[in-house]
Write a protein that holds these residues in place. Structure first.
Motif, PDB file in Angstrom:
ATOM      1  N   ARG A 567       0.701  -1.332  -0.125  1.00 54.27           N
ATOM      2  CA  ARG A 567      -0.051  -0.033   0.015  1.00 54.27           C
ATOM      3  C   ARG A 567       0.918   1.330  -0.031  1.00 54.27           C
ATOM      4  O   ARG A 567       0.440   2.446  -0.298  1.00 54.27           O
ATOM      5  N   PHE A 568       1.996   0.981   0.370  1.00 53.37           N
ATOM      6  CA  PHE A 568       2.856   2.159   0.006  1.00 53.37           C
ATOM      7  C   PHE A 568       3.728   2.264  -0.802  1.00 53.37           C
ATOM      8  O   PHE A 568       4.741   3.153  -1.041  1.00 53.37           O
ATOM      9  N   THR A 569       3.279   1.761  -2.223  1.00 48.39           N
ATOM     10  CA  THR A 569       4.221   1.997  -3.516  1.00 48.39           C
ATOM     11  C   THR A 569       4.286   3.143  -3.713  1.00 48.39           C
ATOM     12  O   THR A 569       5.352   3.692  -4.439  1.00 48.39           O
ATOM     13  N   GLU A 570       3.540   4.070  -3.539  1.00 53.04           N
ATOM     14  CA  GLU A 570       3.479   5.763  -3.769  1.00 53.04           C
ATOM     15  C   GLU A 570       5.119   6.141  -3.463  1.00 53.04           C
ATOM     16  O   GLU A 570       5.507   7.005  -3.993  1.00 53.04           O
ATOM     17  N   HIS A 571       5.414   5.682  -2.260  1.00 54.87           N
ATOM     18  CA  HIS A 571       6.657   6.304  -1.862  1.00 54.87           C
ATOM     19  C   HIS A 571       7.884   6.077  -2.685  1.00 54.87           C
ATOM     20  O   HIS A 571       8.779   6.762  -2.914  1.00 54.87           O
ATOM     21  N   SER A 572       7.725   4.686  -3.312  1.00 56.27           N
ATOM     22  CA  SER A 572       9.014   4.207  -4.212  1.00 56.27           C
ATOM     23  C   SER A 572       8.700   4.727  -5.488  1.00 56.27           C
ATOM     24  O   SER A 572       9.542   4.757  -6.399  1.00 56.27           O
ATOM     25  N   SER A 573       7.337   4.701  -5.945  1.00 59.63           N
ATOM     26  CA  SER A 573       7.107   5.186  -7.468  1.00 59.63           C
ATOM     27  C   SER A 573       7.292   6.579  -7.742  1.00 59.63           C
ATOM     28  O   SER A 573       7.479   7.214  -8.841  1.00 59.63           O
ATOM     29  N   ASN A 574       7.028   7.444  -6.521  1.00 63.50           N
ATOM     30  CA  ASN A 574       6.997   8.878  -6.513  1.00 63.50           C
ATOM     31  C   ASN A 574       8.448   9.526  -6.290  1.00 63.50           C
ATOM     32  O   ASN A 574       8.820   9.139  -5.099  1.00 63.50           O
ATOM     33  N   GLU A 575       9.280  10.059  -7.021  1.00 63.50           N
ATOM     34  CA  GLU A 575      10.535  10.261  -6.651  1.00 63.50           C
ATOM     35  C   GLU A 575      10.787  11.326  -5.642  1.00 63.50           C
ATOM     36  O   GLU A 575      11.511  11.364  -4.945  1.00 63.50           O
ATOM     37  N   ASN A 576       9.759  12.238  -5.956  1.00 65.91           N
ATOM     38  CA  ASN A 576       9.632  13.239  -4.505  1.00 65.91           C
ATOM     39  C   ASN A 576       9.498  12.562  -3.182  1.00 65.91           C
ATOM     40  O   ASN A 576      10.187  12.959  -2.150  1.00 65.91           O
ATOM     41  N   CYS A 577       8.628  11.482  -3.036  1.00 66.65           N
ATOM     42  CA  CYS A 577       8.577  10.705  -1.740  1.00 66.65           C
ATOM     43  C   CYS A 577       9.748   9.991  -1.636  1.00 66.65           C
ATOM     44  O   CYS A 577      10.146   9.951  -0.371  1.00 66.65           O
ATOM     45  N   TRP A 578      10.231   9.305  -2.790  1.00 67.12           N
ATOM     46  CA  TRP A 578      11.536   8.276  -2.601  1.00 67.12           C
ATOM     47  C   TRP A 578      12.734   9.138  -2.046  1.00 67.12           C
ATOM     48  O   TRP A 578      13.300   8.519  -1.356  1.00 67.12           O
ATOM     49  N   ALA A 579      12.694  10.350  -2.167  1.00 67.91           N
ATOM     50  CA  ALA A 579      13.964  10.999  -1.984  1.00 67.91           C
ATOM     51  C   ALA A 579      14.307  10.909  -0.570  1.00 67.91           C
ATOM     52  O   ALA A 579      15.241  10.876  -0.195  1.00 67.91           O
ATOM     53  N   CYS A 580      13.079  10.923   0.382  1.00 68.74           N
ATOM     54  CA  CYS A 580      13.392  10.641   1.584  1.00 68.74           C
ATOM     55  C   CYS A 580      13.017   9.150   2.244  1.00 68.74           C
ATOM     56  O   CYS A 580      13.628   8.550   2.909  1.00 68.74           O
ATOM     57  N   HIS A 581      11.796   8.660   1.661  1.00 67.67           N
ATOM     58  CA  HIS A 581      11.520   7.311   2.179  1.00 67.67           C
ATOM     59  C   HIS A 581      12.535   6.276   1.949  1.00 67.67           C
ATOM     60  O   HIS A 581      12.258   5.375   2.595  1.00 67.67           O
TER      61      HIS A 581
END
Lengths: 709, 457
Positions: A567-581
């Motif tokens: 359910r948290f795939t948005e974190h890794s698919s959105n580079e803005n999120c992934w920058a920290c996550h």
């Protein structure tokens, strides 16, 4: 792992002469947002503290070179290193170094004033890779303007230079604990990073102090304002301030204490110390005996006279002091006078002001007594410490150490260190949340209290009864459980309220504390983000940027076909999120084996939280990786055990414990100025093979322990 | 007003030799200037509700009224000044509870919290501070013309606000540091009236506090002369402020009171004798038990009503729980729109509505306490699921004697400030300051000036 870190750092250090410090800023952009412990790790990058010191103390390059020459001998003799294999002629090596390297790297490899490029933690192989491999020397010499190019020193030249460097420059080797921790060659005389300060007693310290002074066991601070917390620690004096509410609360407590003192003058500790009651002499003795205990130092003559006025405030205007030669009047006198002592800033704050000594201030004997006492038992100095301070016997590191060891040998000392651990782990009683009873019926206040007990019990057992080593905190192979937790977790069969070692393969160690799992979770669901951020910030001392503003941070919808991770795939698919996550999500997913209440689970049970209907059971996907754990090292793991293994061995997790302990002892918001003190404490920790007691006591041996600026 | 300290001064001056050490020049003692009967004084309450509302956004970031459940609706009339006015708006699902008192309410739409941090903690940090070091309640309390006119400068209460709360979960700030609300109403009430300890019994009228304060002042002042750094000096100056505040209160509560009768009798507080004290070995303490929430919250709103009514203070704050509230799962509930979320908010709102009605029934100045009191109701987030700070669910209640008209919604134009966003919420803070007679042009550090147009009629 370590080698990769140190090679990366040293490749920064050995970058082109003309590159200077600024070229490295891009490589260390994340470290600019980090706090001090990661600064220690990454500090092998350009501007080493030694070069900073040099440049600050001298205004010409030649004098820098001259002054560092004299330290060469002592540096090499005091730090014998293991030479790599091969034959070196150190005189030849020295000559070649001076020809090809010195202009940029300085006499001791610490960098020169114009090009502060130190040679750090690289080792013989690394040096050969740089020199013989065709990277060094290079650039334009800052003094002579000479052009350096790699072909000038290859083969035997590179070999001799590498031999010379590894034999003579501290910090250049890649073989010891020191370089593994990324030490940058701080002097043991680290100066006085801490400012002179007034340290407001915490609620815990206030209550302990009063109870110790009078021999009471009173609850005094229940309605006091909670402290602000800095990295979990309640004793940060920078953020503590006395408001009107504080004064009211202090007065209310002082009044209660005074009432109890009036009632107990002839019994317990009061009776023993006073040995009298009911006359003027006894009132004077009360001030003489308890004044210094309350102020943690002798009272001045002026203070004695002024405070005596409070004690005789109820003497009628037409009466002399002899009025107090009456038991009720004497008792009233204490009632009138004691609250004044307890409201004094000399009681409410412990001062660290010191006496001027050179550029710094050295804490007074009595300030040292307080510092040692509040550090190791969280309370006012006992009679032994006060006596030592009175006798001028608290002035040497050996004396500090002796008292620290004495206090750590007591139950109270060990409890206080467990208190430190609980604040470090940021999961104390005030932070562990309630759970939805529809899903976590057996989770109650007793479980929460036992979860705090579990953390304390493990810390104390590892530190004072078992190996005493850092690694056992992460991988003990057992859990410390009482009956409540044994029943709640369903692990072992403990039948008493005493925390007992339970060998099992589900839990044990920091990452599996119920308190951490439960406090980093909501009322229903676990929170991989909170848990991952906790590990990153509290256990690795790698602070993350603040949450972005002006962006939506949607909580993922419940989807019974997807476990939390999916359910948290948005974190890794959105580079803005992934920058920290990317720094913490995987860590949090590994901890998904604990539900929101801290219980171990093999599968994630998907509920409809409204109807309470069970929708699905899904496997927990624990495998992942930790990135940037030491510099840019990354490690993969299969499950929580693998993560615990990484944490056990990581430099950052070890040095983070040092940083957190230093933070707790010093009680202020750390800055870059604390880097060398922490580094020196790290050395103590490393030299002991990461023995926790050595760390706890070792802080008393820092120069900065007793110095302020 | 009955207090234990009515005779304090006479007896004190007769007996306390240390009184001579008082240093009135250095201690800034403002004697309370109590309002005469019939005179209207502006008062303010800051009321926090946790974790936002259901306010999904459209592509341009404004609230999607076709979906949102919070902002009241109705046809707006463009004012020509950057906002539209809806009179007698229709309450939405999450505001329906306010229908009975909507005649007193001005709902605000189109305010954004800008700059500063994001999500729960970022919102809590800036909602009352505008990213500055002090929250508006603290600033107002420090004004001689506001906090200086009453025995206590302000009161900051909570209902389970400190239970299972992180260190950045609160909204009030002093010198850049979080000030924690008081969760124990009995303790807060006793404090407000200077009812100190219960451990010592003194001869009639004797109170050692004033001489203690004088001595403390002298000692803190001496410590300040230690060539300390700025941080330490600020800390000690704050301590001196606190000494002054305590002094002021001891003076103030000894004065006869002009407020409305029974409410100002200390003995009428807590008629049901609810007990809040529990030892510190007890976990959770009584004040933090779910089942006691109603009793606690009712006592806290009662204290606020009493203190405002009796001119004990003009500035009050109340936090319902805290951001990321664990109370009955509120934070979890606030992630998805549901009846459960509406119910949970209505539960918090019920104490607010009760307080409004109590104020309405309390005579004050030329009208009622509600006519003189502006209640600012706010949260740390806009939408609980999005965790955003756009189009915040702010509203104002009461204050009719000072230009506040109820039964309205003001909708501010998107992009009124040319940044594609709503209006900076610090303008609302400026307006509240002006309401209290504190004439400022800007609040916080966002660099925005001016007040919110249209609030005062």
């Amino acid at each position: 792992m370590v080698k990769r870190l140190t090679l990366v750092l040293s490749s920064l250090a050995l970058a082109a002469c003309s590159g200077g410090a600024t070229d490295h800023s891009a490589n260390s952009e994340r470290s600019s947002t980090r706090d001090i412990s990661s600064a220690v790790i990454s500090s092998a990058a350009p501007a080493s503290s030694s070069s900073v010191t040099l440049s600050a103390s001298s205004d010409s390059v030649s004098s820098v070179l001259a002054s560092t020459s004299s330290s060469l001998a002592s540096a090499s003799s005091s730090r014998p290193s293991t030479p790599p294999s091969g034959n070196f002629d150190l005189v030849t090596g020295k000559g070649l170094y001076e020809t090809h390297c010195l202009e940029c790297h300085g006499v001791v490899g610490a960098g020169s004033i114009k090009v502060p490029v130190p040679i750090k933690a690289i080792g013989y192989a690394g040096l050969m890779a740089r020199a013989d491999g065709g990277n060094m020397p290079t650039g334009t010499g800052p003094l002579t303007g000479a052009e350096y190019s790699p072909e000038q020193c290859v083969g035997d030249c590179a070999h001799q230079v590498a031999g010379y460097i590894t034999n003579n420059f501290p910090g250049a080797l890649d073989t010891g604990e020191n370089s593994e921790l990324g030490f940058n060659g701080c002097s043991t005389a680290e100066g006085a990073p801490a400012a002179r300060a007034m340290r407001l007693l915490t609620r815990r310290e206030y209550e302990n102090s009063i109870n110790d002074i009078f021999g009471f066991d009173m609850d005094l601070t229940v309605s006091f304002s909670p402290e602000g917390r800095d990295h979990g620690f309640t004793n940060n004096a920078d953020i503590a301030q006395v408001t009107a509410r504080h004064l009211d609360n202090y007065y209310s407590a002082a009044s209660r204490v005074t009432g109890a003192v009036q009632e107990g003058l002839t019994s317990g500790k009061l009776g023993r110390v006073l040995g009298c009651s009911g006359d003027l002499k006894c009132v004077v003795k009360f001030i003489d005996e308890f004044g210094p205990r309350i102020f943690r130092r002798p009272l001045t003559a002026e203070e004695k006279a002024e405070y005596f006025k409070f004690f005789r405030a109820l003497v009628p205007a037409n009466e002399a002091d002899g009025y107090l030669n009456h038991s009720q009047h004497a008792k009233d006198a204490i009632g009138a006078g004691l609250p004044a002592l307890l409201m004094s800033p000399h009681f409410l704050y412990r001062t660290e002001l010191g006496k001027k000594e050179g550029d710094n201030y050295r804490l007074t004997d009595h300030e040292m007594a307080s510092l040692i006492s509040y550090t190791f038992i969280g309370s006012t100095p006992d009679d032994a410490l006060l006596a030592a301070a009175n006798a001028g016997q608290l002035r040497t590191k050996a004396q500090y150490k002796a008292h620290a060891e004495r206090l750590l040998g007591t139950q109270r000392g060990q409890d206080q260190m467990a208190h430190f651990a609980v604040e470090w782990w940021d999961s104390g009683l005030e932070l562990i949340g309630s759970k939805n009873p529809d899903f976590y019926a057996s989770y109650d206040a007793k479980v929460i209290q036992s979860m705090v007990g579990e953390m304390k019990a493990l810390f104390k057992h590892v530190t004072f009864e078992s190996t005493g080593k850092f690694g056992e905190l992460y991988q003990p192979g057992y859990a410390m459980l009482d009956k409540t937790l044994s029943d709640f977790y369903g692990v072992g069969s403990v039948t008493s309220d005493t925390f007992t070692k339970v060998i099992n393969n589900q839990r044990g160690g920091i990452l599996s504390f119920g308190a951490i799992a439960a406090s980093k979770a909501s009322t229903e669901e676990s929170s991989p983000v909170k848990r991952g951020v906790f590990v990153r910030e509290q256990l690795m001392c790698d602070p993350l940027p603040p949450l972005p503003r002006d962006v939506n941070i949607p909580n993922p919808d419940l989807d019974p076909t997807k476990p939390m991770r999916a359910r948290f795939t948005e974190h890794s698919s959105n580079e803005n999120c992934w920058a920290c996550h990317k720094f913490f999500d995987d860590i949090g997913f590994a901890m998904e084996v604990f539900d929101a209440s801290g219980k171990h689970r093999d599968q994630e049970i998907m509920y409809n939280w409204d109807t309470k209907e069970e929708l699905n059971r899904l496997d927990i996907l624990t495998a992942g990786k930790v990135i940037n754990i030491d510099g840019d090292d990354e490690h993969t793991f299969d499950d929580l055990d693998g993560l615990a293994d990484i944490m056990t061995n990581a430099d950052s997790s070890k040095s983070c414990m040092t940083t957190q302990y230093y933070r707790y002892v010093m009680g202020y918001t750390l800055s870059d100025g604390d880097q060398c003190a922490i580094e020196n404490l790290n050395k103590t920790f490393a030299d002991s093979q990461f023995d926790i007691q050595t760390l706890l006591i070792g802080i008393t041996q820092l120069d900065s322990f007793s110095l302020r600026k | 007003m009955k207090t234990p300290f009515r005779n304090t001064r006479r007896r004190f001056i007769k007996n306390a030799l240390v009184a001579g050490t008082m240093s009135p020049l250095a201690m800034r003692i403002a004697q309370p200037v109590l309002a005469a009967t019939g005179e209207d004084t502006a008062k303010v309450v800051f009321m926090y509700i946790p974790d936002g509302v259901y306010a999904p956004k459209t592509a341009n970031g404004s609230t999607d009224d076709s979906q949102g459940a919070w902002h009241p609706t109705g046809i707006g009339v463009d004012s020509g000044n950057g906002y539209a006015v809806t009179t007698n708006p229709t309450m939405n699902q999450m505001t329906k509870a306010f229908t009975p008192i909507q005649e007193h309410i001005t709902f605000l739409q189109g305010l954004d919290m800008k700059l500063g941090g994001g999500s729960h903690q970022g919102g809590s940090r800036k909602v009352l501070t505008g990213n500055g070091g002090d929250s508006l309640d603290v600033v107002l309390s420090r004004q001689d013309s506001i906090g200086g006119t009453t025995p206590i400068r302000s009161i900051n209460l909570g209902a389970m606000a400190n239970f299972q709360a992180g260190t950045t979960d609160h909204v009030h700030y002093l010198n850049g540091q979080s000030i924690k609300p008081e969760d124990d109403p009995i303790s807060a009430f006793n404090r407000a009236y200077g009812l100190g300890g219960s451990g010592v019994s003194y001869p009639d009228g004797f109170d050692p506090r004033k001489s203690i304060l004088a001595r403390s002042f002298k000692e803190v002042e001496a410590l300040m002369k230690n060539d300390l750094g700025m941080d330490e000096r600020v800390k000690l100056a704050t301590h001196i402020d606190a000494l002054n505040d305590m002094q002021k209160k001891l003076d103030g509560v000894a004065e006869p009171n002009t407020g409305s009768g029974n409410l100002c009798e200390v003995s009428t507080f807590n008629p049901n004798h609810i007990e809040t004290a529990s030892g510190d070995g007890i976990y959770p303490p009584k004040i933090h038990l779910d089942n006691n929430f109603e009793d606690i919250a009712n006592l806290q709103t009662d204290i606020i009503t009493r203190l405002l009514s009796c001119n004990m203070t003009r500035v009050a704050g109340l936090q319902m729980s805290h951001t990321t509230s664990n109370f009955r799962g509120h934070h979890s509930i606030s992630h998805n729109f549901s009846q459960g979320w509406i119910d949970s908010l209505d539960f918090f709102y019920s104490f607010l509505i009760k307080m409004v009605n109590q104020m309405k029934a309390t005579p004050d100045g030329s009208g009622t306490l509600l006519d003189n009191t502006l209640i600012y109701v706010y949260s740390c987030l806009s939408d609980g699921k999005l965790h955003d700070h756009r189009d915040m669910p702010f509203f104002l209640i009461g204050g009719h004697n000072f230009g506040m008209k109820g039964n309205r919604k003001l909708r501010y134009d998107l992009n009124a400030e040319g940044d594609g966003r709503g209006v900076d919420h610090t303008k609302l803070l400026v307006s509240i300051a002006k309401y209290m007679g504190h004439d400022i042009e800007s609040f916080g550090t966002n660099g925005v000036t001016g007040e919110l147009p249209g609030i005062f009629v």
